[in-house]
Enzyme design. Sequence first.
Site, PDB file in Angstrom:
ATOM      1  N   LYS A   1       0.884  -1.178   0.000  1.00 66.38           N
ATOM      2  CA  LYS A   1       0.000   0.000   0.000  1.00 66.38           C
ATOM      3  C   LYS A   1       0.915   1.219   0.000  1.00 66.38           C
ATOM      4  CE  LYS A   1      -4.124   1.887   0.234  1.00 66.38           C
ATOM      5  NZ  LYS A   1      -5.121   1.809  -0.864  1.00 66.38           N
TER       6      LYS A   1
ATOM      7  N   ASP B   1      -5.617  -3.079  -2.313  1.00 68.98           N
ATOM      8  CA  ASP B   1      -7.048  -3.025  -2.657  1.00 68.98           C
ATOM      9  C   ASP B   1      -7.268  -3.494  -4.096  1.00 68.98           C
ATOM     10  OD1 ASP B   1      -5.624  -0.765  -3.467  1.00 68.98           O
ATOM     11  OD2 ASP B   1      -7.241   0.664  -3.057  1.00 68.98           O
TER      12      ASP B   1
ATOM     13  N   ASP C   1      -6.915 -15.656   2.065  1.00 71.95           N
ATOM     14  CA  ASP C   1      -8.303 -16.127   2.202  1.00 71.95           C
ATOM     15  C   ASP C   1      -9.070 -15.913   0.898  1.00 71.95           C
ATOM     16  OD1 ASP C   1      -7.933 -16.905   4.835  1.00 71.95           O
ATOM     17  OD2 ASP C   1      -9.776 -15.935   5.549  1.00 71.95           O
TER      18      ASP C   1
END
Length: 362
Positions: free
Chosen positions: A194, A226, A254
């Site tokens: 990020k 993101d 995940d």
Amino acid sequence: MTKQHRITLLPGDGIGPEIIAVAVEVLEAIAQKHELKFSFTEALIGGAAIDATGEPLPEETLTACRHSDAVLLAAIGGYKWDNLPRHQRPETGLLGMRAGLGLFANLRPATILPQLINASSLKPEVVAGVDIMVVRELTGGIYFGQPRGVFTTETGEQRGVNTMAYSVSEIDRIAKVGFETAQKRSGKLCSVDKANVLDVSQLWRDRVTAMAENYRNVELSHLYVDNAVMQLVRAPKQFDTIVTGNLFGDILSDAAAMLTGSIGMLPSASLGEAGMPGVYEPVHGSAPDIAGQDQANPLAQVLSAAMMLRYSLNEPDAATEIETAVNRVLDQGYRTGDIMSPGMKAIGCKEMGQVLLAALSE
Ligand code: IPM
Ligand code: MG
């Protein structure tokens, strides 16, 4: 001469004991066929350890792990321990083990098996052929950074603090694992950070970019986290190897897991410096809602045992044989509830173990 491998078993909580029992049966069967010898030591971790000793990672457990060639862990946690103070939570035991064994590199493959393509919530054409390896940094970042805690400010207000920090040496050693993993796969590495907002991420990106000089045969790209999650569900086949920090890797792995339809299928490896034992565990959790009901899918645990044979015990043929047996039982139509689809044969955890043993002896 028969080789002896020392393995520490950590069944943990919930479905853990059921699925690890299947993995042990499979390992024993493979030992017979390949003239291997395993000595198993069982130790406590998580809620089971809290109940027995008051702490989630007793010193004996860490010692047993350190004295073994590899560790096979099932899963930890459950509702029962969710409201204890943090130092007594099952998760603290897991994090303590990662830190105590120096397991800085977490390898989480997300491979879609053709037999399970309909178990994915995404369209078959989007997920067919997905084969991703997430390399997650596991002993640094915001999980371990200081200062941390809940403090009271001068005005008497409570304030929760965690710190995301990476030093150059921590970035370099995980980036090296990322580049080397990519080299062994298709040669594509995507580093996720990020850097548009976080200073720690800018340092991460600068170091990974600098290290690419030493890996000219690897095609390096960078994504903000993101965007990376969005791309994973939009067009997952663009990814091969992903390298990222602890928190982003937790989230991305995940999401990557779910592309394959069931988190119940995915193994993982956590590796440290040479000489330290690796820890092998399913990506899924302890599923307390189905614990003790013979409903759990043991395949991620079994595939974790295969990864252990490949990465820590240098027994690639035995690993491949286990993976082939898993494929075979899926071809035969056997399914636990989490991967069930119409026309397949629904079975429980124990029976999945039996059909695996049968597949191994074919
Ligand atoms: C994982 C889990 C753990 C983590 C929890 C149980 C502490 O989510 O292994 O991904 O956040 O690392
Ligand atoms: Mg997680």
